[in-house]
Design a protein around this motif. Structure first.
Motif, short mmCIF file in Angstrom:
data_model
loop_
_atom_site.label_atom_id
_atom_site.label_comp_id
_atom_site.label_asym_id
_atom_site.label_seq_id
_atom_site.Cartn_x
_atom_site.Cartn_y
_atom_site.Cartn_z
N UNK A 23 -0.52 -6.27 1.05
CA UNK A 23 -0.62 -5.73 -0.44
C UNK A 23 0.71 -5.37 -0.84
N UNK A 24 1.64 -4.67 -0.04
CA UNK A 24 2.86 -4.34 -0.44
C UNK A 24 3.67 -5.40 -0.69
N UNK A 25 3.97 -6.33 0.31
CA UNK A 25 4.66 -7.65 0.02
C UNK A 25 4.34 -8.44 -1.17
N UNK A 26 3.17 -8.58 -1.44
CA UNK A 26 2.66 -9.34 -2.78
C UNK A 26 3.20 -8.55 -3.93
N UNK A 27 2.93 -7.32 -4.14
CA UNK A 27 3.31 -6.47 -5.08
C UNK A 27 4.98 -6.53 -5.30
N UNK A 84 8.72 -4.55 -1.03
CA UNK A 84 9.00 -5.59 0.20
C UNK A 84 9.21 -5.20 1.51
N UNK A 85 10.32 -4.03 1.67
CA UNK A 85 10.42 -3.74 2.83
C UNK A 85 9.32 -2.98 3.61
N UNK A 86 8.45 -2.13 2.85
CA UNK A 86 7.21 -1.52 3.27
C UNK A 86 6.17 -2.57 3.91
N UNK A 87 6.19 -3.81 2.96
CA UNK A 87 5.30 -4.79 3.34
C UNK A 87 5.67 -5.49 4.81
N UNK A 88 7.11 -5.67 4.82
CA UNK A 88 7.52 -6.47 6.16
C UNK A 88 7.57 -5.39 7.22
N UNK A 95 9.17 -0.23 12.51
CA UNK A 95 9.47 1.05 11.58
C UNK A 95 8.11 1.28 10.88
N UNK A 96 7.07 1.30 11.97
CA UNK A 96 5.70 1.21 11.11
C UNK A 96 5.55 2.95 10.48
N UNK A 100 4.99 3.35 6.65
CA UNK A 100 3.73 4.09 6.02
C UNK A 100 3.83 5.25 5.27
N UNK A 101 5.07 6.20 5.52
CA UNK A 101 5.25 7.29 4.72
C UNK A 101 5.61 6.96 3.54
N UNK A 102 6.75 5.73 3.37
CA UNK A 102 7.30 5.37 2.25
C UNK A 102 6.30 4.90 1.37
N UNK A 103 5.29 3.97 1.69
CA UNK A 103 4.09 3.60 1.00
C UNK A 103 3.20 4.44 0.41
N UNK A 104 2.91 5.40 1.31
CA UNK A 104 2.09 6.42 0.81
C UNK A 104 2.82 7.17 -0.37
#
Length: 166
Positions: A23-27, A84-88, A95-96, A100-104
């Motif tokens: 989802x993050x990669x696509x966005x 993109x970095x969160x998605x990868x 660096x899961x 996750x923290x950055x995405x949240x």
């Protein structure tokens, strides 16, 4: 090992983690390829801070007006490449927890800016995965990298006879 961190349950967390990463990669990919300008989004968010029932709190609109909008060029780079970095990170399990923290954090900011869309779902999945702990990256690069990093830190502490603060 707690039940939610075991090898079998980790398959569920891995599927959720990879789905979230996609989802993050696509966005981010769409923003990078289509050209991204956050100024319209930021101005739209500030207009949602008015009226009887504002969707954006006044303090957040002030942040957008006083900091984000004057630095929109920075946000035009940080948002798509951050996505993109969160998605990868989530797809490969590298660096899961920081991913996750950055995405949240990004989802929270989108929500604070009055954009509901898929943000509540993505935010909730990220929080669930954060609580799953090691189970989130059992099937990912961190599963092999984290023990190596701990061993490296432990070796350096013994060698230097003083703790290394990370």
């Amino acid at each position: 090992m707690r039940w939610w961190e075991n090898q079998k349950v980790s398959v569920v967390w891995t599927m959720l983690r990879i789905w979230l990463g996609v989802q993050w990669l696509e966005a981010g990919w769409h923003k990078v390829n289509d050209g991204f300008d956050a100024s319209g989004f930021l101005q739209g968010a500030m207009t949602k801070a008015t009226g009887e029932h504002p969707a954006v709190q006044g303090w957040y609109a002030e942040f957008l007006n006083g900091f984000a909008l004057p630095n929109v060029e920075l946000f035009n780079v940080l948002i798509p490449w951050g996505e993109i970095l969160v998605g990868v990170g989530l797809v490969v399990g590298f660096m899961t927890l920081p991913a996750l923290i950055a995405g949240a954090f990004m989802n929270l900011n989108f929500l604070l800016a009055g954009t509901v869309s898929t943000n509540p779902v993505l935010y909730t999945v990220a929080i669930i995965l954060l609580f799953a702990g090691r189970g989130t990256y059992y099937w990912g690069a961190d599963h092999w990298i984290m023990p190596y990093m701990k061993q490296l830190i432990h070796h350096n502490e013994k060698k230097n006879k003083k703790p290394i603060v990370v």
